[in-house]
Write an enzyme that holds these catalytic residues in place. Structure first.
Site, PDB file in Angstrom:
ATOM      1  N   HIS A  90       4.939   0.214  -0.004  1.00 57.67           N
ATOM      2  CA  HIS A  90       5.846   0.698   1.030  1.00 57.67           C
ATOM      3  C   HIS A  90       6.874  -0.352   1.448  1.00 57.67           C
ATOM      4  O   HIS A  90       6.602  -1.166   2.339  1.00 57.67           O
ATOM      5  CB  HIS A  90       5.043   1.091   2.275  1.00 57.67           C
ATOM      6  N   GLU A 137       9.514   0.228   3.242  1.00 57.11           N
ATOM      7  CA  GLU A 137       9.958   0.528   4.610  1.00 57.11           C
ATOM      8  C   GLU A 137       9.027  -0.081   5.651  1.00 57.11           C
ATOM      9  O   GLU A 137       9.416  -0.291   6.806  1.00 57.11           O
ATOM     10  CB  GLU A 137      10.101   2.037   4.806  1.00 57.11           C
ATOM     11  N   CYS A 157       5.298   5.929  -2.387  1.00 52.13           N
ATOM     12  CA  CYS A 157       3.905   6.337  -2.233  1.00 52.13           C
ATOM     13  C   CYS A 157       3.753   7.820  -2.584  1.00 52.13           C
ATOM     14  O   CYS A 157       3.896   8.187  -3.735  1.00 52.13           O
ATOM     15  CB  CYS A 157       3.398   6.013  -0.827  1.00 52.13           C
TER      16      CYS A 157
END
Length: 225
Positions: A201, A203, A84
């Site tokens: 994302h 994660e 990002c």
């Protein structure tokens, strides 16, 4: 040890450390002014709003002295993943071609999107098969990938496009493109396949207790490949 660089305005650094720890990967947050620790085996440029996204998203962080170290480590084969805002920093710093700019909608978008794996022969995508469809969240206002026609053609020719936005069946369409990215590109490789940036994302799609899927684990496993 994976160094997760924290800039003023970063807000996904703790998420990245926790996700990596869940996968058994040793990771620590590193304040950008302190430079990279000698024992750094990999680098994450996390999401957030470094320097408040002044000028352009990622533009100021990309010019921080630590990024010279990041470029040097990357050139010597150290894995680097920009996520990002970290992807915007990576592009601004010249780690990858292209740029990320204001979404076609001209608004911040936070939603789950489908991605098609374009190249499974990289550390970041080895856990998938080419053509697999995964789902990651996005959260950005400047996520539209831009490149010249020549740059995009070269990325395709060299298999350096990691993911493309698609629908749940894997069809790459305008309707499945959340931000107007050229060629529906969601993530690309640098000159080495150990360097990658992506806007979605992984994660945030790693921890089972979040109940949003764990498709992102495969990307983060690139640090243990």
């Amino acid at each position: 040890m994976i160094s997760v660089l924290q800039f003023g305005g970063s807000n996904c650094d703790r998420d990245a450390v926790r996700a990596l720890a869940h996968l058994g990967v040793d990771a620590e947050r590193v304040w950008f002014e302190d430079g990279l620790p000698e024992e750094t085996d990999g680098i994450v440029l996390p999401g957030g709003f470094s320097y408040g996204d002044y000028l352009r998203a990622g533009a100021m962080a990309a010019r921080a002295p630590v990024m010279r170290e990041v470029r040097e480590r990357a050139a010597n084969g150290t894995p680097v993943l920009g996520i990002c805002n970290g992807a915007q920093i990576g592009c601004e710093a010249g780690l990858t071609p292209g740029a990320f700019t204001t979404n076609a909608s001209a608004r911040f978008q936070c939603e789950h999107v489908h991605l098609r794996v374009e190249n499974a022969d990289t550390p970041w995508t080895a856990a998938y098969d080419e053509g697999d469809v995964v789902m990651f969240p996005i959260a950005h206002g400047e996520g539209r990938f831009e490149a010249t026609d020549e740059e995009l053609a070269r990325l395709d020719e060299e298999d350096r496009v990691l993911f493309r936005y698609c629908d749940s069946a894997g069809n790459v369409t305008d309707a499945a493109n959340p931000n107007g990215s050229k060629g529906n590109v969601a993530g690309v490789l640098g000159e080495r396949d150990t360097v990658a940036v992506l806007l979605p994302h992984p994660e945030r799609a790693t921890l089972p207790d979040l109940h949003v899927g764990t498709d992102g684990q495969g990307v983060l496993r690139g640090f243990s490949a």
